[in-house]
Write an enzyme that holds these catalytic residues in place. Structure first.
Site, PDB file in Angstrom:
ATOM      1  N   LYS A 170       0.870  -1.188   0.000  1.00 12.26           N
ATOM      2  CA  LYS A 170       0.000   0.000   0.000  1.00 12.26           C
ATOM      3  C   LYS A 170       0.900   1.230   0.000  1.00 12.26           C
ATOM      4  CE  LYS A 170      -1.860   2.950   2.031  1.00 12.26           C
ATOM      5  NZ  LYS A 170      -1.676   4.373   1.673  1.00 12.26           N
ATOM      6  N   GLY A 204       6.569   4.987   8.141  1.00  9.54           N
ATOM      7  CA  GLY A 204       5.727   6.174   8.161  1.00  9.54           C
ATOM      8  C   GLY A 204       5.859   6.867   9.508  1.00  9.54           C
ATOM      9  N   SER A 205       4.831   7.597   9.861  1.00  8.13           N
ATOM     10  CA  SER A 205       4.915   8.421  11.065  1.00  8.13           C
ATOM     11  C   SER A 205       4.785   7.571  12.332  1.00  8.13           C
ATOM     12  CB  SER A 205       3.800   9.464  11.043  1.00  8.13           C
ATOM     13  OG  SER A 205       2.549   8.814  11.054  1.00  8.13           O
ATOM     14  N   THR A 206       5.316   8.097  13.414  1.00 12.93           N
ATOM     15  CA  THR A 206       5.268   7.391  14.699  1.00 12.93           C
ATOM     16  C   THR A 206       3.820   7.204  15.152  1.00 12.93           C
ATOM     17  OG1 THR A 206       7.472   8.057  15.317  1.00 12.93           O
ATOM     18  CG2 THR A 206       5.946   7.625  17.127  1.00 12.93           C
ATOM     19  N   GLU A 207       2.973   8.207  14.893  1.00 11.16           N
ATOM     20  CA  GLU A 207       1.593   8.117  15.362  1.00 11.16           C
ATOM     21  C   GLU A 207       0.870   6.961  14.682  1.00 11.16           C
ATOM     22  OE1 GLU A 207       3.373  10.934  15.093  1.00 11.16           O
ATOM     23  OE2 GLU A 207       3.280  10.937  17.293  1.00 11.16           O
ATOM     24  N   GLY A 237       2.321   4.477  13.201  1.00  5.90           N
ATOM     25  CA  GLY A 237       3.033   3.260  13.619  1.00  5.90           C
ATOM     26  C   GLY A 237       2.476   2.698  14.925  1.00  5.90           C
ATOM     27  N   CYS A 279      13.387  10.740   7.075  1.00  5.10           N
ATOM     28  CA  CYS A 279      13.216  10.260   8.460  1.00  5.10           C
ATOM     29  C   CYS A 279      14.491  10.426   9.264  1.00  5.10           C
ATOM     30  CB  CYS A 279      12.800   8.799   8.448  1.00  5.10           C
ATOM     31  SG  CYS A 279      13.903   7.778   7.459  1.00  5.10           S
TER      32      CYS A 279
HETATM   33  P1  NAD Z   1       2.067   8.462   7.515  1.00  2.00           P
HETATM   34  O1  NAD Z   1       2.259   7.664   8.743  1.00  2.00           O
HETATM   35  O2  NAD Z   1       1.051   9.526   7.497  1.00  2.00           O
HETATM   36  O3  NAD Z   1       1.702   7.514   6.287  1.00  2.00           O
HETATM   37  C1  NAD Z   1       2.535   6.426   5.938  1.00  2.00           C
HETATM   38  C2  NAD Z   1       1.685   5.403   5.230  1.00  2.00           C
HETATM   39  O4  NAD Z   1       0.730   4.881   6.151  1.00  2.00           O
HETATM   40  C3  NAD Z   1       0.896   5.935   4.045  1.00  2.00           C
HETATM   41  O5  NAD Z   1       0.877   4.960   3.040  1.00  2.00           O
HETATM   42  C4  NAD Z   1      -0.497   6.135   4.641  1.00  2.00           C
HETATM   43  O6  NAD Z   1      -1.540   6.070   3.704  1.00  2.00           O
HETATM   44  C5  NAD Z   1      -0.562   4.965   5.600  1.00  2.00           C
HETATM   45  N1  NAD Z   1      -1.506   5.136   6.712  1.00  2.00           N
HETATM   46  C6  NAD Z   1      -2.015   6.286   7.235  1.00  2.00           C
HETATM   47  N2  NAD Z   1      -2.838   6.001   8.268  1.00  2.00           N
HETATM   48  C7  NAD Z   1      -2.844   4.651   8.406  1.00  2.00           C
HETATM   49  C8  NAD Z   1      -3.462   3.751   9.307  1.00  2.00           C
HETATM   50  N3  NAD Z   1      -4.248   4.180  10.291  1.00  2.00           N
HETATM   51  N4  NAD Z   1      -3.208   2.429   9.190  1.00  2.00           N
HETATM   52  C9  NAD Z   1      -2.387   1.964   8.223  1.00  2.00           C
HETATM   53  N5  NAD Z   1      -1.771   2.769   7.338  1.00  2.00           N
HETATM   54  C10 NAD Z   1      -1.981   4.094   7.418  1.00  2.00           C
HETATM   55  O7  NAD Z   1       3.511   8.994   7.144  1.00  2.00           O
HETATM   56  P2  NAD Z   1       3.918   9.888   5.912  1.00  2.00           P
HETATM   57  O8  NAD Z   1       3.484  11.277   6.228  1.00  2.00           O
HETATM   58  O9  NAD Z   1       3.471   9.271   4.633  1.00  2.00           O
HETATM   59  O10 NAD Z   1       5.500   9.750   5.924  1.00  2.00           O
HETATM   60  C11 NAD Z   1       6.308  10.520   6.687  1.00  2.00           C
HETATM   61  C12 NAD Z   1       6.757   9.776   7.915  1.00  2.00           C
HETATM   62  O11 NAD Z   1       7.436   8.579   7.540  1.00  2.00           O
HETATM   63  C13 NAD Z   1       7.729  10.574   8.731  1.00  2.00           C
HETATM   64  O12 NAD Z   1       7.399  10.489  10.076  1.00  2.00           O
HETATM   65  C14 NAD Z   1       9.052   9.869   8.450  1.00  2.00           C
HETATM   66  O13 NAD Z   1      10.011  10.051   9.448  1.00  2.00           O
HETATM   67  C15 NAD Z   1       8.636   8.464   8.300  1.00  2.00           C
HETATM   68  N6  NAD Z   1       9.656   7.685   7.582  1.00  2.00           N
HETATM   69  C16 NAD Z   1      10.438   6.808   8.286  1.00  2.00           C
HETATM   70  C17 NAD Z   1      11.446   6.093   7.634  1.00  2.00           C
HETATM   71  C18 NAD Z   1      12.334   5.128   8.378  1.00  2.00           C
HETATM   72  O14 NAD Z   1      13.008   4.335   7.725  1.00  2.00           O
HETATM   73  N7  NAD Z   1      12.365   5.162   9.697  1.00  2.00           N
HETATM   74  C19 NAD Z   1      11.656   6.276   6.267  1.00  2.00           C
HETATM   75  C20 NAD Z   1      10.840   7.184   5.585  1.00  2.00           C
HETATM   76  C21 NAD Z   1       9.845   7.881   6.263  1.00  2.00           C
END
Ligand code: NAD
Length: 498
Positions: free
Chosen positions: A199, A251-254, A256, A307
């Site tokens: 996804k 993705g984001s910590t929240e 996650g 990130c």
């Molecule tokens: P996000 O958490 O908003 O979204 C990430 C993904 O999760 C997207 O595909 C989104 O559609 C999906 N998503 C959103 N809500 C969801 C839910 N409730 N359940 C399942 N999936 C859901 O993050 P973002 O804004 O797309 O990306 C930026 C974040 O990603 C930053 O916090 C960044 O630090 C982090 N990131 C981390 C790494 C790493 O390797 N640690 C690498 C790249 C980005």
């Protein structure tokens, strides 16, 4: 980040710096963008069952690019069923050397069409074409090649253990490195014999879909790689699906944390690659020219949508004025503008929502009394842009020092001693990356052993290699991507002979 040539004092005047500037724009016409994209499920492209779509936007202009299928829970269900069928009928039991051939083929096809991928990545995401072309696409291909090489050698991945695939893997990726994060995820999963439902992020789905199409061209059996596009609800349906054996999320910590709760309910295996608030720690004996370039690269690469960005600068008091003076002059030389222009250093912010978020952090810092220094160069009138920004006069408790801004904004603090530097660097809920700048080897060791970060670079920053494990600690997540450690996340390990 290859940026504008500068002399080592940074005193070159702006007119001279830009005298040789001539826009050289990569052609949009080298990619064919369709008005509408379906999701890829069971080897076929099709609309969402309920016909829902969402729009993807070009952040450099705000213009509509295409409509993309918005997958529902039922579409996720279909894709998981297709992945399960492919796992049981072909992929799980296929010899590793045959799986390797598919992955090598995919890697080569990606290389063959690298220019097209780079342009599409830049149009959909806003990052400078130089970065898509020189970093994202080659590194994505490198991950596929690296893991293809492992597919028939898995018995050597963990000495004394036999690794078996886990089954169907649900993978959810962010928008900052849309293609690269997909490659980081699918390459080890597929090499280990798992099938995938992916996804991608809703603001940048196009290169994931193109890679899915390439997998079909490479002859992958239907259902081995499925791409279900959509937003948070689609991701949540995948993360909580009972037919998924493992979830890998970046993705984001929240989000996650929400996924961690959903997978805990079912006991699903999980790896989380989350946010960060990385610190550069610059000591007074550091090679300053090198440190300036490292700090600039660490925060302005990919508009700071990284990130592991070095979004905090901790500088030893004795060199603070000198280093900050150089940094202020250096950011004047960064070209902010059309991401397709090969001379652009800082492209467009990925979305209007992200632009507003960045603005909010900087305005709050200003209200808290911080000093804001921004490049004086004009920004494009259309699209989503934010100037490279240095925030000084901070105590450490401000949101801009604690929270992930995910934009081209550097928060500066000073320190006196090594112990104070370590304490300040660790004063965050995250633990993803850090950089240490000093000529003393013993100091590098002392400091890096005390930094709570999954990755610590010394006198460098943002160095990546598929053979090197990457990942965080604390609220930056757990599990590793890359290296042998990354493979283990996709294997069920049993002692040899068990
Ligand atoms: P996000 O958490 O908003 O979204 C990430 C993904 O999760 C997207 O595909 C989104 O559609 C999906 N998503 C959103 N809500 C969801 C839910 N409730 N359940 C399942 N999936 C859901 O993050 P973002 O804004 O797309 O990306 C930026 C974040 O990603 C930053 O916090 C960044 O630090 C982090 N990131 C981390 C790494 C790493 O390797 N640690 C690498 C790249 C980005």
């Amino acid at each position: 980040m290859t940026t504008t040539p500068q002399n080592d004092t940074g005193t070159r005047d702006l007119a001279a710096a830009f005298a040789d500037y001539a826009p050289s724009v990569e052609g949009r016409d080298i990619v064919t963008i369709r008005p509408r994209y379906g999701l890829l499920s069971g080897g076929e492209e099709r609309d969402a069952r309920d016909g829902a779509v969402f729009a993807t936007i070009d952040p450099s202009t705000g213009d509509h690019i295409a409509e993309v299928a918005e997958g529902s829970a039922q579409d996720v269900d279909d894709a998981v069923a297709a992945a399960r069928a492919a796992y049981e009928s072909t992929w799980r039991d296929m010899p590793g050397r045959t799986r390797a051939k598919y992955l090598f083929r995919l890697a080569r096809l990606l290389q063959d069409r690298s220019r097209e991928f780079a342009v599409l990545e830049t149009i959909d995401g806003g990052k400078p074409i130089r970065e898509s072309r020189d970093v994202d696409v080659p590194l994505a291909a490198a991950h596929l090649f690296h893991h293809a090489g492992w597919a028939d050698k898995l018995e050597y991945a963990v000495p004394g253990m036999t690794g078996r695939p886990l089954g169907v893997v649900g993978q959810i990726t962010p928008w900052n490195f849309p293609l690269l994060m997909v490659a980081w995820k699918i390459a080890p999963a597929l090499a280990c014999g798992n099938t995938v439902v992916l996804k991608p992020a809703e603001t940048t789905p196009l290169t994931a879909l193109l890679l899915g199409e390439l997998a079909r061209e490479a002859g992958f059996p239907p259902g081995v790689l499925n791409v279900v596009t959509g937003a948070g609800a689609t991701g949540a349906a995948l993360a909580g699906h009972p037919g998924v054996d493992k979830v890998a999320f970046t993705g984001s910590t929240e989000v996650g944390k929400a996924i961690r709760r959903a997978t805990a309910e079912r006991g699903t295996r999980l790896t989380l690659e989350l946010g960060g608030k990385g610190a550069h720690v610059v000591f007074d004996d550091a090679a300053l020219d090198q440190a300036v370039e490292g700090v600039v690269d660490g925060i302005f690469f990919n508009q700071g949508h990284v990130c592991c960005a070095g979004s905090r600068l901790l500088v030893q008091e004795g060199i603070a004025d000198e280093l900050l003076g150089r940094l202020r002059r250096r950011i004047e030389l960064l070209r902010v503008g059309d991401p397709l222009d090969k001379n652009t250093d800082v492209g467009a912010i990925n979305s209007h929502a992200q632009l507003e978020r960045i603005r909010g952090f900087v305005e709050d810092a200003r209200e808290d009394g911080a000093r804001i220094h921004q490049t004086s160069r004009p920004l494009p009138e259309r699209g989503f842009y934010f100037p490279p920004t240095i925030v000084e006069g901070l105590g450490g408790s401000e949101a801009i020092c604690r929270e992930e801004v995910f934009g081209p904004v550097l928060a500066v603090q000073t320190f006196r001693t090594e112990a104070e530097a370590v304490a300040r660097a660790n004063a965050t809920r995250y633990g993803l990356s850090a950089g240490v700048w000093t000529e003393k080897g013993s100091r590098i060791l002392w400091v890096s052993q005390r930094l709570r970060a999954g990755v610590v670079w010394a006198n460098s920053f943002n160095r990546f290699d598929p053979a090197s494990p990457f990942g965080g600690m604390r609220e930056s997540g757990f599990g590793r991507e890359g290296g042998r450690q990354g493979l283990q996340e996709y294997l069920r390990l049993e002692p040899v002979g068990a």
